[in-house]
Design a protein around this motif. Structure first.
Motif, PDB file in Angstrom:
ATOM      1  N   ARG A 373       0.854  -1.186   0.000  1.00 31.59           N
ATOM      2  CA  ARG A 373       0.000   0.000   0.000  1.00 31.59           C
ATOM      3  C   ARG A 373       0.898   1.247   0.000  1.00 31.59           C
ATOM      4  O   ARG A 373       1.993   1.203  -0.547  1.00 31.59           O
ATOM      5  CB  ARG A 373      -0.970  -0.032   1.182  1.00 31.59           C
ATOM      6  N   ASP A 374       0.471   2.330   0.627  1.00 29.59           N
ATOM      7  CA  ASP A 374       1.304   3.528   0.486  1.00 29.59           C
ATOM      8  C   ASP A 374       2.163   3.775   1.723  1.00 29.59           C
ATOM      9  O   ASP A 374       1.999   4.752   2.419  1.00 29.59           O
ATOM     10  CB  ASP A 374       0.445   4.742   0.157  1.00 29.59           C
ATOM     11  N   GLY A 402      -2.249  -4.255  -4.188  1.00 26.49           N
ATOM     12  CA  GLY A 402      -3.104  -5.436  -4.141  1.00 26.49           C
ATOM     13  C   GLY A 402      -3.982  -5.613  -5.354  1.00 26.49           C
ATOM     14  O   GLY A 402      -4.856  -6.487  -5.360  1.00 26.49           O
ATOM     15  N   THR A 403      -3.798  -4.816  -6.391  1.00 24.95           N
ATOM     16  CA  THR A 403      -4.619  -4.994  -7.589  1.00 24.95           C
ATOM     17  C   THR A 403      -4.074  -6.153  -8.428  1.00 24.95           C
ATOM     18  O   THR A 403      -2.928  -6.593  -8.243  1.00 24.95           O
ATOM     19  CB  THR A 403      -4.619  -3.720  -8.465  1.00 24.95           C
ATOM     20  N   TRP A 430       0.206  -1.294  11.746  1.00 23.96           N
ATOM     21  CA  TRP A 430      -1.135  -1.762  12.099  1.00 23.96           C
ATOM     22  C   TRP A 430      -1.704  -2.723  11.061  1.00 23.96           C
ATOM     23  O   TRP A 430      -2.736  -3.330  11.288  1.00 23.96           O
ATOM     24  CB  TRP A 430      -2.087  -0.571  12.259  1.00 23.96           C
ATOM     25  N   ALA A 436      -5.969  -9.653   0.682  1.00 26.47           N
ATOM     26  CA  ALA A 436      -5.269  -9.004  -0.432  1.00 26.47           C
ATOM     27  C   ALA A 436      -3.785  -9.368  -0.416  1.00 26.47           C
ATOM     28  O   ALA A 436      -3.206  -9.718  -1.456  1.00 26.47           O
ATOM     29  CB  ALA A 436      -5.451  -7.495  -0.332  1.00 26.47           C
TER      30      ALA A 436
ATOM     31  N   GLU B  36      -9.097  -6.496  19.137  1.00 31.09           N
ATOM     32  CA  GLU B  36      -8.362  -6.654  17.882  1.00 31.09           C
ATOM     33  C   GLU B  36      -8.218  -8.147  17.655  1.00 31.09           C
ATOM     34  O   GLU B  36      -7.771  -8.859  18.534  1.00 31.09           O
ATOM     35  CB  GLU B  36      -6.965  -6.061  18.005  1.00 31.09           C
ATOM     36  N   TRP B  38      -7.250 -11.472  14.959  1.00 31.30           N
ATOM     37  CA  TRP B  38      -6.659 -11.951  13.703  1.00 31.30           C
ATOM     38  C   TRP B  38      -6.829 -13.460  13.689  1.00 31.30           C
ATOM     39  O   TRP B  38      -6.648 -14.109  14.697  1.00 31.30           O
ATOM     40  CB  TRP B  38      -5.178 -11.585  13.640  1.00 31.30           C
ATOM     41  N   PRO B  40      -8.732 -11.700  10.288  1.00 32.18           N
ATOM     42  CA  PRO B  40      -9.816 -10.737  10.261  1.00 32.18           C
ATOM     43  C   PRO B  40     -11.175 -11.421  10.132  1.00 32.18           C
ATOM     44  O   PRO B  40     -11.300 -12.487   9.545  1.00 32.18           O
ATOM     45  CB  PRO B  40      -9.508  -9.876   9.042  1.00 32.18           C
ATOM     46  N   SER B  66     -10.403  -5.242   2.627  1.00 38.38           N
ATOM     47  CA  SER B  66      -8.947  -5.285   2.410  1.00 38.38           C
ATOM     48  C   SER B  66      -8.601  -5.292   0.927  1.00 38.38           C
ATOM     49  O   SER B  66      -7.484  -5.006   0.550  1.00 38.38           O
ATOM     50  CB  SER B  66      -8.353  -6.517   3.095  1.00 38.38           C
ATOM     51  N   GLN B  67      -9.580  -5.610   0.089  1.00 38.85           N
ATOM     52  CA  GLN B  67      -9.260  -5.746  -1.337  1.00 38.85           C
ATOM     53  C   GLN B  67      -9.920  -4.664  -2.184  1.00 38.85           C
ATOM     54  O   GLN B  67     -10.176  -4.881  -3.371  1.00 38.85           O
ATOM     55  CB  GLN B  67      -9.705  -7.123  -1.833  1.00 38.85           C
ATOM     56  N   PRO B  69      -8.777  -1.944  -3.566  1.00 41.50           N
ATOM     57  CA  PRO B  69      -8.108  -1.535  -4.815  1.00 41.50           C
ATOM     58  C   PRO B  69      -8.413  -2.482  -5.978  1.00 41.50           C
ATOM     59  O   PRO B  69      -8.655  -2.033  -7.110  1.00 41.50           O
ATOM     60  CB  PRO B  69      -6.615  -1.578  -4.451  1.00 41.50           C
ATOM     61  N   GLU B  70      -8.413  -3.784  -5.688  1.00 41.87           N
ATOM     62  CA  GLU B  70      -8.671  -4.741  -6.759  1.00 41.87           C
ATOM     63  C   GLU B  70     -10.130  -4.669  -7.210  1.00 41.87           C
ATOM     64  O   GLU B  70     -10.415  -4.781  -8.415  1.00 41.87           O
ATOM     65  CB  GLU B  70      -8.323  -6.156  -6.307  1.00 41.87           C
ATOM     66  N   GLU B  73     -10.490  -1.658  -9.313  1.00 43.76           N
ATOM     67  CA  GLU B  73      -9.876  -1.929 -10.617  1.00 43.76           C
ATOM     68  C   GLU B  73     -10.859  -2.701 -11.505  1.00 43.76           C
ATOM     69  O   GLU B  73     -11.020  -2.420 -12.682  1.00 43.76           O
ATOM     70  CB  GLU B  73      -8.606  -2.750 -10.418  1.00 43.76           C
ATOM     71  N   ASP B 101     -12.983 -15.557  -3.325  1.00 50.73           N
ATOM     72  CA  ASP B 101     -11.974 -14.523  -3.530  1.00 50.73           C
ATOM     73  C   ASP B 101     -12.336 -13.205  -2.865  1.00 50.73           C
ATOM     74  O   ASP B 101     -11.511 -12.554  -2.249  1.00 50.73           O
ATOM     75  CB  ASP B 101     -11.813 -14.279  -5.038  1.00 50.73           C
ATOM     76  N   PHE B 102     -13.570 -12.794  -3.054  1.00 50.35           N
ATOM     77  CA  PHE B 102     -13.997 -11.493  -2.539  1.00 50.35           C
ATOM     78  C   PHE B 102     -15.175 -11.670  -1.577  1.00 50.35           C
ATOM     79  O   PHE B 102     -16.088 -10.846  -1.555  1.00 50.35           O
ATOM     80  CB  PHE B 102     -14.401 -10.570  -3.696  1.00 50.35           C
ATOM     81  N   ARG B 126      -4.202   7.163  13.254  1.00 50.30           N
ATOM     82  CA  ARG B 126      -3.185   6.674  12.322  1.00 50.30           C
ATOM     83  C   ARG B 126      -2.842   7.778  11.342  1.00 50.30           C
ATOM     84  O   ARG B 126      -3.706   8.586  10.989  1.00 50.30           O
ATOM     85  CB  ARG B 126      -3.711   5.478  11.532  1.00 50.30           C
ATOM     86  N   ARG B 129      -3.264   7.753   4.980  1.00 47.51           N
ATOM     87  CA  ARG B 129      -2.752   6.903   3.912  1.00 47.51           C
ATOM     88  C   ARG B 129      -3.678   7.017   2.701  1.00 47.51           C
ATOM     89  O   ARG B 129      -4.896   7.012   2.857  1.00 47.51           O
ATOM     90  CB  ARG B 129      -2.687   5.433   4.352  1.00 47.51           C
ATOM     91  N   LYS B 130      -3.070   7.029   1.548  1.00 51.08           N
ATOM     92  CA  LYS B 130      -3.851   7.283   0.325  1.00 51.08           C
ATOM     93  C   LYS B 130      -4.824   6.165  -0.014  1.00 51.08           C
ATOM     94  O   LYS B 130      -5.749   6.355  -0.776  1.00 51.08           O
ATOM     95  CB  LYS B 130      -2.889   7.492  -0.862  1.00 51.08           C
ATOM     96  N   HIS B 131      -4.597   4.975   0.539  1.00 50.51           N
ATOM     97  CA  HIS B 131      -5.455   3.870   0.095  1.00 50.51           C
ATOM     98  C   HIS B 131      -6.898   4.042   0.550  1.00 50.51           C
ATOM     99  O   HIS B 131      -7.781   3.316   0.115  1.00 50.51           O
ATOM    100  CB  HIS B 131      -4.894   2.510   0.504  1.00 50.51           C
TER     101      HIS B 131
END
Lengths: 499, 483
Positions: A373-374, A402-403, A430, A436, B36, B38, B40, B66-67, B69-70, B73, B101-102, B126, B129-131
């Motif tokens: 990620r970034d 993750g794409t 974190w 992904a 928290e 794990w 997830p 979590s996915q 971006p995909e 896309e 998968d998703f 936090r 972050r760009k995501h």
């Protein structure tokens, strides 16, 4: 003990010792390893030799009893018990068949079915299984789908059940060791099961053979055969002659006359076992030879082959799991430690005697670095915080979100003939392994191999990005432990700046 | 799953983005699982807020995206260019929904699409972050109203950087022109909660009536909580100050009691039992108070082992407690003298002053003497009484005992009422050196009112309730806790 190739006992001891290692290694552990490293013999180059030396020193220093030797002894006992049980079973079955014919005559087909056809089928099926597993090994992605019954029995579910319900006496360390052994040395476990089966086979057919010989020696046996389905004597004769081909040169094949005369009905008509030129007693050599040829001999050969395969497997172990590699790297760095622990010192002196030359500095390890990620780390920062302190030589640094496009790029980067065997994932502290990231790792392993080492490097902004210190990594340690993947771990444990 | 047609909010965001903590804050219930974990979670957690008008608001805490971006896309693939956003999302759910998968993403989006509104939660503690952009792009394919919630925790160890980080998040999210709410997860004040509900009602029109109504009901709920807590405290004080331990004596034991030292041993045993019972009584009352305020899982008070609450305050019968809490000997003497004087004055008034104020004088002197005698006495419970058939110890009659119980109880109520349901910190109750004493907190008149209220449980509950309301701020106003 051999430092060229581990024995099974050594492997178990090594795993137990490794399990006791604190992660991340404490200062005391690092000091101890520095001391051991100081005294490594100059000729040591192979990873197992280094690890073996480490293990030997620890065993002598602690004076603790490790379970390896005992496990090996128990394995021998298991083989002996199996052999005894198989002998009894074989004798029993042979006795049953040799008394099951009509009017005290022995049915040849019963014997051939149990001691000829069945072992032949088992040998063919076993060979196919071995062949399939060999094919599976050459294709890493196929491994998961082809796991033998033992793998399934010792699967994750079994282990998690064990963890949940096992009595306290069954220590957690044992369960974890079992999990690691299953993942790292599955072929070895399979081979052990295979050998145990062969021992059973040898006992079973050996028992039957002995019983047949005793019967032949001390009783008067007559033989017969019969079938409702086939009426063509030519076919039956051909079948018997073909089955006798492998040993006909030694004991001869039953004559056509004998086959014809011992058919049920035919024998009754003559009412004599020695009428004319036919002596039905000669069948017993044919039966004994078929048992040896189809039952006993293949099992003996497979046992020998299994033993050789185990030796070959043990000799080929690379110890490329994260814990072993990290330990080996700690032991392979340039010397800068001092001797502090008296017991360790004494053991080293005893073990290494005059071999005190330091080993050369370890080479840089090629790797691919994934910036997940970034993560706000520049290439320079990656070099400064990751590559240099951990003796890594990044072949490429890729920002991955993750794409599917990212995964393709990463696969391309790894697809060359000199693909690195190590991937370092830099990510925010974190973050945790998620679907992904798992997809990325699965894609990488499908290109390289399923033992591709994945090292996570969580970072924190403080205010500039830096790697998390070992003391900040407890949640991550827990995640890695839960994952149970011996080929993944934390970069900080890899033997770098903290080693 | 929420009832069709009933209002519901879907909470969506990255893993461990404080979604559950925000839900706990909204629901005012710390039993919402905020751990928290794990690996997830792959399924949603639903929580209901029951409204006084019998309607229910469902809060759906969805698995992490979590996915995204995909998925984005996929949704932006050129071959789908001609389709509207909603159709593309439907196509994605139809084609990938059945695959593993998703699974988490598809499940989350399907549930979010059936909710009244979607709250996208980010953890402002936090760094930006760009995501987050991928997540918001994904949400833009949905038809539901989206609200961005930037949560932060002022008690976090990196609190100094929080305002800057929250600003960065807010600036980045501003590009999407979505309503944004900033929530301090560490602020458990009643007023803060009411403000939050009001703000949500104002920012999300589709939820406006529901949240306005919830905010109004919150005020009434707070009053009830305070009254209930006061009643529990009054009941505790009344019961504890009258509690005795009685044990039957068998014939054989009566004979044994004649042996030297046996009576002292029996006294010790009964005293220990009395103290243990009183501790448990106090702890039970605190638990009830915590439950009244929506706290069920505060560490340290869920166990019956003694002394579990030592993590909160010192032991009820410790020297520290009797030194630091309650009232001092002088304050007790003054108070009993004043109470005696007030009683005497009442008698004087009843005889029309014919007593020449002697009632007041006698009351003051008598109260002072009696107060001095008792205040300086051993705070231990009354000695053992042994009859032919039973032995008895208690009650604890020292005048400071009820003040100590009140002091400790008020501190617990204060800590619990100000605590956030999203808090991960252990409950802290200040009792040691440097903490305000009861005398600092209560005026002399208040102390006198309370002293006189001990005569009746109902009266005591009313007085304690008034004190609590004043201290905590009726309806949630905060700040001026104790006078």
């Amino acid at each position: 003990m051999s430092d060229k190739r581990p024995t099974i006992a050594e492997l178990i001891d090594y795993e137990m010792l490794l399990l006791d290692e604190e992660t991340p290694p404490t200062e005391a552990v690092l000091t101890r390893d520095r001391v051991i490293r100081e005294h490594l013999a100059p000729g040591i180059s192979q990873r197992w030799q280094v690890l073996h030396a480490w293990m030997t020193v620890l065993k002598q220093a602690d004076g603790r009893r490790l379970p390896g030797r005992a496990c090996e002894t128990y394995l021998t006992y298991a083989h002996l018990a199996t052999l005894a049980a198989a002998l009894m079973a074989g004798t029993g079955v042979a006795r049953m068949i040799l008394h099951s014919g009509t009017e005290s005559k022995i049915d040849i087909f019963h014997w051939l079915l149990i001691f000829g056809l069945l072992p032949l089928v088992l040998t063919v099926v076993g060979g196919a299984v071995v062949l399939l597993s060999l094919i599976g090994r050459s294709r890493p992605s196929a491994n998961a789908s082809w796991q033998g019954p033992l793998a399934r029995i010792m699967g994750d579910r079994f282990l998690s059940l064990l963890q949940r319900h096992a009595p306290r006496a069954l220590a957690k360390s044992w369960i974890m060791t079992l999990g690691r052994i299953r993942k790292l040395y599955l072929p070895l476990l399979r081979a052990q099961a295979f050998q145990l089966l062969q021992v059973f086979g040898i006992g079973f057919y050996g028992g039957a053979l002995v019983y047949l010989l005793i019967r032949a020696m001390f009783t008067y046996m007559t033989f017969e055969w019969g079938t409702t389905v086939v009426n063509d004597m030519g076919f039956i004769r051909s079948l018997i002659h073909i089955s006798a081909l492998p040993y006909a040169w030694l004991v001869g094949a039953p004559s056509d006359n004998l086959i014809t005369a011992t058919r049920i009905g035919a024998l009754a008509a003559t009412d004599s076992i020695t009428s004319g030129s036919v002596d039905s007693r000669t069948w017993w050599t044919f039966l004994a030879a078929s048992l040896v040829t189809y039952g006993l001999l293949p099992r003996v050969l497979m046992l020998v082959a299994g033993n050789l395969a185990v030796r070959h497997y043990l000799a080929g172990l690379t110890f490329d799991d994260h814990a072993s590699v990290s330990l080996a790297r700690r032991l392979a760095r340039e010397s800068d430690g001092t001797l502090t622990d008296h017991s360790v010192s004494r053991s080293i002196t005893l073990f290494w005697k005059r071999r005190t030359a330091p080993v050369p500095a370890k080479p840089r390890v090629p790797c691919i670095i994934v910036s997940w990620r970034d993560v706000p780390m520049t290439r320079d920062e990656i070099t400064m915080h990751v590559a240099l302190p951990y003796h890594l030589a990044p072949t490429s640094v890729l920002a991955i979100s993750g794409t599917a496009t990212d995964r393709s790029a990463l696969q391309t980067a790894l697809s060359g003939p000199e693909a690195p065997q190590l991937m370092v994932v830099i990510l925010d502290h974190w973050e945790r392994p998620n679907p992904a990231l798992s997809k990325v790792i699965a894609a990488m392993r499908s290109v390289v191999n399923d033992r591709l080492t994945i090292l996570y490097a969580p970072i924190v902004e403080d205010p500039l990005p830096r790697l998390n210190r070992p003391s900040e990594l407890l949640p991550w340690q827990s995640v890695i432990q839960q994952q149970g993947d011996p080929h993944s771990g934390l970069l900080s444990d890899y033997g770098g700046r903290y080693a | 799953m929420p009832n069709p047609g009933a209002p519901s909010i879907a909470f969506i965001g990255q893993s461990d983005a404080a979604k559950a903590r925000f839900v706990a804050l909204l629901k005012a219930d710390d039993s919402v699982d905020q751990s928290e974990s794990w690996p997830p979670r792959s399924s949603a957690n639903s929580h209901a807020i029951d409204h006084s008008d019998h309607s229910t608001l469902t809060l759906i805490d969805l698995p992490a995206l979590s996915q995204s971006p995909e998925v984005v896309e996929w949704l932006n693939a050129p071959n789908l260019g001609g389709l509207a956003k909603g159709s593309r999302l439907s196509q994605f759910l139809a084609s990938r929904g059945a695959s593993l998968d998703f699974a988490a993403e598809c499940g989350a989006m399907q549930q979010a699409e059936s909710a009244t509104a979607v709250f996208y939660v980010v953890d402002g503690n936090r760094p930006y972050r760009k995501h987050v952009v991928s997540d918001l792009q994904l949400l833009s394919f949905m038809s539901r109203p989206i609200v961005v919630v930037i949560t932060y925790d002022q008690l976090d160890h990196r609190a100094e950087t929080v305002p800057q980080q929250v600003s960065l998040w807010a600036a980045a999210i501003a590009d999407f022109s979505l309503p944004t709410i900033k929530v301090d997860l560490s602020d458990g004040r009643m007023q803060a909660r009411q403000s939050l509900l009001t703000q949500i009602g104002a920012d999300v029109p589709v939820l406006g009536p529901m949240f306005t109504s919830l905010a109004n009901a919150e005020n009434q709920r707070n009053k009830q909580q305070i009254e209930t807590a006061a009643a529990i405290l009054a009941e505790l004080i009344h019961t504890a100050t009258n509690y005795k331990v009685t044990e039957p004596i068998k014939d054989r034991d009566a004979t044994l009691l004649l042996l030297p030292g046996s009576k002292a041993a029996l006294t010790d045993r009964l005293r220990l039992k009395l103290e243990a019972d009183l501790r448990k009584m106090e702890l039970d009352a605190w638990r009830q108070i915590m439950q009244v305020f929506g706290f069920r899982t505060i560490a340290g008070v869920e166990s019956d082992t003694t002394p579990p609450y030592s993590t909160l305050v010192s032991d009820l019968f410790s020297e520290e407690t009797w030194t630091l809490l309650g009232l001092s000997a002088t304050q007790l003497v003054t108070l009993t003298a004043a109470a005696g004087g007030a009683t005497g004055a009442a008698i004087d008034a009843s005889v029309g002053g014919a007593s020449f104020m002697m009632g007041s004088v006698i009351g003051i002197v008598g109260g002072a003497i009696a107060g001095t005698a008792v205040a300086l006495s051993d705070p231990k419970p009354l000695g053992i009484k042994i009859s032919k058939t039973s032995s008895e110890i208690g009650p604890v009659t020292h005048p400071n005992f009820r003040w100590i119980l009140l002091d400790r109880g008020l501190r617990v109520v204060e800590a619990v009422a100000r605590r956030s349901h999203a808090s991960r910190e252990p409950l802290s109750v200040a009792t040691g050196d440097g903490a305000e004493t009861l005398a600092d907190r209560l005026s002399f008149v208040d102390r006198l009112r309370i002293e006189q209220s001990w005569l009746g449980r109902g009266t005591a509950a009313v007085v304690i309730g008034e004190l609590l309301r004043e201290a905590l701020g009726e309806g949630g106003e905060s700040g001026n806790y104790w006078r």
